[in-house]
Enzyme design. Structure first.
Site, short mmCIF file in Angstrom:
data_model
loop_
_atom_site.label_atom_id
_atom_site.label_comp_id
_atom_site.label_asym_id
_atom_site.label_seq_id
_atom_site.Cartn_x
_atom_site.Cartn_y
_atom_site.Cartn_z
N HIS A 139 0.55 -1.56 -0.21
CA HIS A 139 0.04 0.38 0.11
C HIS A 139 1.13 1.54 0.04
CE1 HIS A 139 -3.41 -2.15 1.18
NE2 HIS A 139 -2.82 -2.57 1.72
N VAL A 279 7.85 -20.53 22.20
CA VAL A 279 8.89 -19.85 23.53
C VAL A 279 6.91 -20.09 24.29
CG1 VAL A 279 8.68 -17.71 24.27
CG2 VAL A 279 9.47 -18.26 22.06
N CYS A 546 -5.39 -26.80 -10.23
CA CYS A 546 -6.20 -27.81 -10.12
C CYS A 546 -5.53 -28.45 -8.25
CB CYS A 546 -4.87 -29.18 -10.53
SG CYS A 546 -3.86 -29.76 -9.52
N CYS A 551 -0.56 -33.29 -8.17
CA CYS A 551 1.26 -33.46 -7.88
C CYS A 551 1.58 -33.61 -6.64
CB CYS A 551 1.78 -32.28 -8.23
SG CYS A 551 1.28 -30.14 -7.52
C1 FAD Z 1 -6.62 -11.28 5.13
C2 FAD Z 1 -5.66 -10.03 5.10
C3 FAD Z 1 -5.37 -9.65 4.24
C4 FAD Z 1 -3.69 -8.66 4.32
N1 FAD Z 1 -3.65 -7.79 3.51
C5 FAD Z 1 -2.57 -6.83 3.46
C6 FAD Z 1 -1.93 -6.26 2.63
O1 FAD Z 1 -2.45 -6.62 1.07
N2 FAD Z 1 -0.28 -5.33 2.33
C7 FAD Z 1 -0.03 -5.54 4.22
O2 FAD Z 1 0.83 -4.43 4.47
N3 FAD Z 1 -0.40 -6.00 4.52
C8 FAD Z 1 -1.81 -6.93 4.70
N4 FAD Z 1 -2.00 -7.45 5.96
C9 FAD Z 1 -1.48 -7.72 7.16
C10 FAD Z 1 0.18 -8.50 6.94
O3 FAD Z 1 -0.80 -9.63 6.54
C11 FAD Z 1 0.45 -8.27 8.53
O4 FAD Z 1 0.70 -6.88 8.99
C12 FAD Z 1 2.00 -9.10 8.71
O5 FAD Z 1 1.73 -10.43 7.82
C13 FAD Z 1 2.20 -9.29 10.28
O6 FAD Z 1 3.70 -10.26 10.12
P1 FAD Z 1 4.05 -10.54 11.21
O7 FAD Z 1 5.66 -11.41 11.15
O8 FAD Z 1 3.70 -9.45 12.48
O9 FAD Z 1 3.24 -11.97 11.39
P2 FAD Z 1 2.93 -13.47 11.72
O10 FAD Z 1 3.25 -13.83 10.28
O11 FAD Z 1 2.12 -13.17 12.00
O12 FAD Z 1 4.21 -13.81 12.12
C14 FAD Z 1 4.48 -14.39 13.67
C15 FAD Z 1 5.28 -15.62 13.63
O13 FAD Z 1 4.85 -15.75 15.13
C16 FAD Z 1 5.19 -17.17 15.75
N5 FAD Z 1 5.15 -17.24 17.19
C17 FAD Z 1 4.07 -16.53 17.84
N6 FAD Z 1 3.97 -17.59 18.85
C18 FAD Z 1 5.16 -18.04 18.87
C19 FAD Z 1 5.64 -18.54 19.76
N7 FAD Z 1 4.59 -18.65 21.01
N8 FAD Z 1 7.01 -19.11 19.63
C20 FAD Z 1 7.89 -18.71 18.74
N9 FAD Z 1 6.76 -18.29 17.62
C21 FAD Z 1 6.32 -17.93 17.86
C22 FAD Z 1 4.21 -17.72 14.96
O14 FAD Z 1 4.05 -18.82 14.32
C23 FAD Z 1 3.77 -16.53 13.43
O15 FAD Z 1 4.85 -17.16 12.71
C24 FAD Z 1 -3.56 -8.12 5.40
C25 FAD Z 1 -3.93 -9.48 6.57
C26 FAD Z 1 -4.38 -10.55 6.66
C27 FAD Z 1 -5.34 -11.37 7.84
#
Ligand code: FAD
Length: 587
Positions: A139, A279, A546, A551
């Protein structure tokens, strides 16, 4: 009125409910009981909106609150903690909890410096949380509310993507976005603007309001487009479009590919990545964390980054600095076949006001590999793992976004899926040193536009770590480049012939829809993929028409062979692909 008075005033609206609160350093803790989950959300959001509130920890329970499940979870964690707290895995300068795009971006940024860094990820792979299921839109930052951290980091992050894509070699296209203004845009207010005044406002006033907002938010190049120019830009735009706003600064990526690229480059520069590592607690000396306890043992550390997405609130609480509650917000997305790519050139949205207060409204966008996606929706759900898709939501998407295009082959729908946003009640990113644990950095509440903001989030997080005392000494050998797995789809026939001569596995196409060969799958496994979905994220095997129907078994057999594990033990993501033993395997 002080903060206490303001909170009291909000809670007065819920008279009859058993509610109370305390405030500590700007964080409001809510207690009591309400009838429904919706009420729980509403109260949290109302309090989160109060100026001066830095976090809302919502301890209120609703009827049907899953008390027993939470107790079981805590008991399980406590057991793992006791079993592992005395086993040391290693000693690190910075530990990053969470291998999504946020954690991997911070890790890669930290790998520029002479530091021992590790990512701890509970899942079987990186990018299995919110990062794997979103729209992949970079964005521009126009939509983000003013005076928020997410607006600032979104505008900056968007501009940084081009360099990231060049260095890390993931697919990135700056397609731009087109926002359509149609007779539906101000439908709710139509009665106040009789006759031609309504059209006049839509055509000549509203577009400039958007341009002004772009200017105020620091997004350059935004233009108003009218008449045939709209259809030159977007041939299938709704025929009744009165005006449009063109935003050049919008990109598209495959989000999991970004996180994989970041992780691979971070690892190349010395970051250690521990998957299947959850964690469960912290060791502390006074207020400071000295070790992070996991099912693998204890990681001793000087600094901790909490980038745990949906679970960041639980990590914060375990560490002793509960400052926010995450309320999961699910979004459903609908994916169309590659042949629909020719219908959509830009990220498209129809401006409909008033906008939903908590989403940017969704829309239609192309993907870097030629598919088209519609959505997402925004539904508050009590369960962080709830990625279910309600058929009504799919129907809602198909109806709602149909008005954006004059023509589109909706029958080419190949898949729908859901992702869950990690929203806090203050509805902004929370990137700050923990209030009550001096060596813990929160990088939480990273809801949309977290992907678009990721490069700027990483830089900002490192600034914060430096302020917390982490010394940053540059590493001359830092290599910012990463090579992707070569793909048959991007090769010239002569190059393919050469490759097949060297390695016949390049001639063995496993996924016909996406043209993925055995050689690519083997390379993905070599690079750390351990499951079917991990291979899929790295090669696109199974992502075609598919959806793996033809696959999946072949990919599973290659994984089984390469890892030396029985076929029955090959995982999809977390769970085995097969329900029991596979014919030919001994028990
Ligand atoms: C439907 C949807 C559409 C979106 N579209 C957009 C978009 O178009 N553009 C945009 O900029 N953003 C978009 N977003 C937002 C974007 O996806 C998120 O902001 C981003 O992916 C967040 O990443 P993260 O690494 O913070 O979280 P996550 O990807 O959730 O990573 C957090 C990680 O922490 C790990 N974790 C949790 N607890 C523990 C623990 N106790 N021990 C070890 N590991 C742990 C989890 O397994 C996970 O892998 C969208 C979100 C959604 C839901």
């Amino acid at each position: 009125m002080g903060l206490e008075g303001k909170v009291k005033k909000v809670l007065e609206k819920y008279r009859g409910r058993d509610l109370s609160f305390t405030i500590k350093d700007g964080v409001v803790f809510l207690y009591g009981q309400v009838d429904t989950y919706d009420e729980w959300i509403e109260i949290g959001l109302e309090v989160g909106k109060i100026k001066g509130v830095e976090g809302v920890v919502n301890k209120v329970v609703w009827k049907g609150f899953p008390e027993e499940k939470i107790r079981e979870k805590e008991e399980r964690r406590r057991k793992i903690f006791e079993e592992n707290k005395d086993k040391t895995v290693g000693s690190y300068d910075v530990l990053i909890i969470g291998g999504g795009v946020t954690g991997t971006a911070i890790a890669r940024e930290l790998s520029r410096y002479k530091l021992k860094v590790a990512i701890i990820e509970k899942s079987t792979d990186i990018a299995t949380g919110t990062t794997k299921a979103n729209n992949g839109m970079i964005h521009s930052g126009i939509e983000a509310p003013r005076n928020t951290l997410k607006r600032r980091l979104n505008v900056k992050g968007c501009r940084m993507y081009e360099q990231w894509a060049r260095e890390l070699n993931f697919k990135y296209k700056m397609v731009g976005s087109v926002w359509l203004i149609t007779p539906r845009t101000l439908e709710k207010y139509r009665k106040y603007f009789p006759g031609p005044l309504y059209t006049l406002i839509l055509k000549y006033v509203l577009p400039y309001v958007v341009v002004l907002k772009a200017w105020l938010n620091g997004v350059p190049g935004v233009k108003v487009v009218r008449g045939s120019k709209i259809f030159e830009l977007e041939p299938y735009a709704a025929r009744d479009t009165l005006a449009a706003v063109y935003v050049p600064w919008t990109g598209i990526v495959e989000p999991y590919e970004v996180a994989v690229a970041l992780a691979e480059n971070a690892a190349k520069n010395g970051v250690e990545i521990f998957t299947n590592t959850e964690v469960v607690g912290f060791l502390k000396d006074g207020e400071r964390v000295t070790g992070v306890v996991t099912n693998r043992g204890t990681f001793l550390c000087r600094y901790v980054v909490n980038a745990a997405g949906l679970y960041a609130d639980e990590i914060a609480e375990m560490a002793g600095s509960p400052e926010y509650t995450i309320h999961p917000r699910r979004g459903v997305i609908v994916l169309f076949h590659k042949t629909t790519g020719s219908y959509v050139r830009h990220c498209l949205a129809e401006i409909v006001l008033p906008q939903h207060p908590r989403t940017k409204g969704g829309g239609i966008n192309p993907t870097p590999n030629g598919n088209v996606i519609w959505g997402p929706t925004a539904v508050e759900v009590p369960d962080k793992e709830d990625v279910s898709v309600d058929p009504e939501e799919v129907q809602l998407i198909l109806t709602k976004y149909s008005t954006i295009l004059s023509e589109f082959p909706k029958q080419k729908l190949i898949r729908y899926f859901a992702g869950v946003r990690a929203a806090t009640f203050t509805e902004d990113f929370v990137i700050r040193p923990a209030k009550w644990v001096p060596n813990l950095l929160h990088v939480a509440g990273i809801q949309s536009p977290g992907l678009a903001s990721a490069p700027a989030i990483a830089e900002y997080a490192i600034e914060k770590l430096a302020e917390m005392g982490l010394e940053l000494q540059e590493k001359p050998e830092f290599d910012p480049y990463r090579e992707p797995i070569p793909s048959l789809r991007d090769m010239k026939p002569s190059d393919i012939e050469e490759l097949i001569k060297k390695d016949p596995r390049w001639g063995h196409v496993v996924c016909e829809c996406e043209l993925v060969t055995e050689a690519e799958i083997v390379e993905a496994v070599k690079r750390g993929a351990r499951t079917l979905d991990a291979v899929k994220r790295r090669t696109r095997a199974g992502m075609g028409e598919c959806q793996g129907g033809r696959c999946t078994i072949k990919i599973a057999m290659i994984i089984s062979r390469e890892l030396g594990v029985p076929l029955s033990q090959v995982l999809k993501e977390e769970a085995p692909l097969f329900n029991g033993y596979v014919r030919g395997e001994s028990e």
